[in-house]
Design an enzyme around this catalytic site. Sequence first.
Site, PDB file in Angstrom:
ATOM      1  CG  ASP A 229      25.007 -33.548  -4.734  1.00 48.58           C
ATOM      2  OD1 ASP A 229      25.160 -33.118  -3.569  1.00 48.58           O
ATOM      3  OD2 ASP A 229      25.899 -33.487  -5.593  1.00 48.58           O
ATOM      4  CG  HIS A 234      24.887 -27.702  -5.067  1.00 45.83           C
ATOM      5  ND1 HIS A 234      25.765 -27.120  -5.944  1.00 45.83           N
ATOM      6  CD2 HIS A 234      25.475 -28.859  -4.634  1.00 45.83           C
ATOM      7  CE1 HIS A 234      26.842 -27.886  -6.059  1.00 45.83           C
ATOM      8  NE2 HIS A 234      26.685 -28.941  -5.278  1.00 45.83           N
ATOM      9  CB  ILE A 249      27.401 -22.916  -7.540  1.00 39.89           C
ATOM     10  CG1 ILE A 249      27.926 -24.090  -6.691  1.00 39.89           C
ATOM     11  CG2 ILE A 249      28.103 -21.613  -7.169  1.00 39.89           C
ATOM     12  CD1 ILE A 249      29.404 -24.383  -6.900  1.00 39.89           C
ATOM     13  N   GLY A 252      27.754 -29.610 -10.459  1.00 43.21           N
ATOM     14  CA  GLY A 252      28.505 -29.884 -11.676  1.00 43.21           C
ATOM     15  C   GLY A 252      27.878 -30.982 -12.506  1.00 43.21           C
TER      16      GLY A 252
END
Length: 332
Positions: A229, A234, A249, A252
């Site tokens: 990903d 991120h 961040i 998830g």
Amino acid sequence: MAQTLPRIQPDRVIAYQFPEADFFYTERETAIYALGVGAAGADPTDPLELPYVYHPDGQQFIKVLPSFAVILPGSTLNIMDKVPGLYYDPKLLLHGEQFLEIYKPVSASGKIRSSRRISGLHDKGTSAILELEILSRDLETGEVLFFNRGLGSPYMFQKIWRSTLFLRGAGGFSPSRSQMYSYSSRTPSNNNLVVKFSKQGAVSDDTPDAEFVDHIQLSQALLYRLSGDMNPLHSDPEFALEAGFERPILHGLCTLGFAVRAVIRCCADGDSSKVQSIQCRFVHHVFPGEILVTEMWKDHSNTRVSFVCKVKNRGKIVLFGSVRLHPKLSML
């Protein structure tokens, strides 16, 4: 200046047929994923977590976290980029919900073939919700297998992967702001795939049956992105600021991996093969470096574990859901 997006063309989106995709993976990818979701991060000699990255008889014998299956079909962003008529700003993409059902424990290496489709598209006015569904089979045998412990090749498995994505700023494409476009589910009728969540993750007012505290490393998102990903949300500070976050961040699905590790460790005797299905809803973001607290509640049959993940310093619920365990393998 805000980006002006073309309106989503729902008929084209729903009608699009993805080509089947093959994915080969080895023990290397399996171990990198485990490290990416914090396995052995606090203690590299932890007997419950070292087996996810090392086995004295060889890497082919390492254990596999079942949540690894959510990344096997490949990057969601790469999937969505191919859909005609789907217009969205990647900076505003958020992961909403995730469901996974496993019919054979995922092996340390394997070859799979995945068929994918968009199963739902919802217009929410200021945003859109996209539902993706992916069915994966063993590439060499083509068999669709339900869970049958101890039978078949060690890498033969079938999994159902369902994901809900929020496309902020991409709504307003239908006559009615609550309109939904969808296919009927192609999944088997007896797999309990309907996912229902309690309000804001309030699973229970009772004291948790178990609690696990994890310190997310500052570099955790950079390590997790090695599993495929590569969304710059991120990793890129400027991209994160443009998306409305003070800094990059955590993914998830990385947070979900932390939660599943906690459930296996605390409620399944450390046995990852007990996991039959996982479902969750993403509520708030997590920053690398925060302390994650996972609270768990077992049902009366000990076959379902509900969980809530909170960040300790902000007191925010960031994720909640449940893990279903195989009845014959469930906790004593």
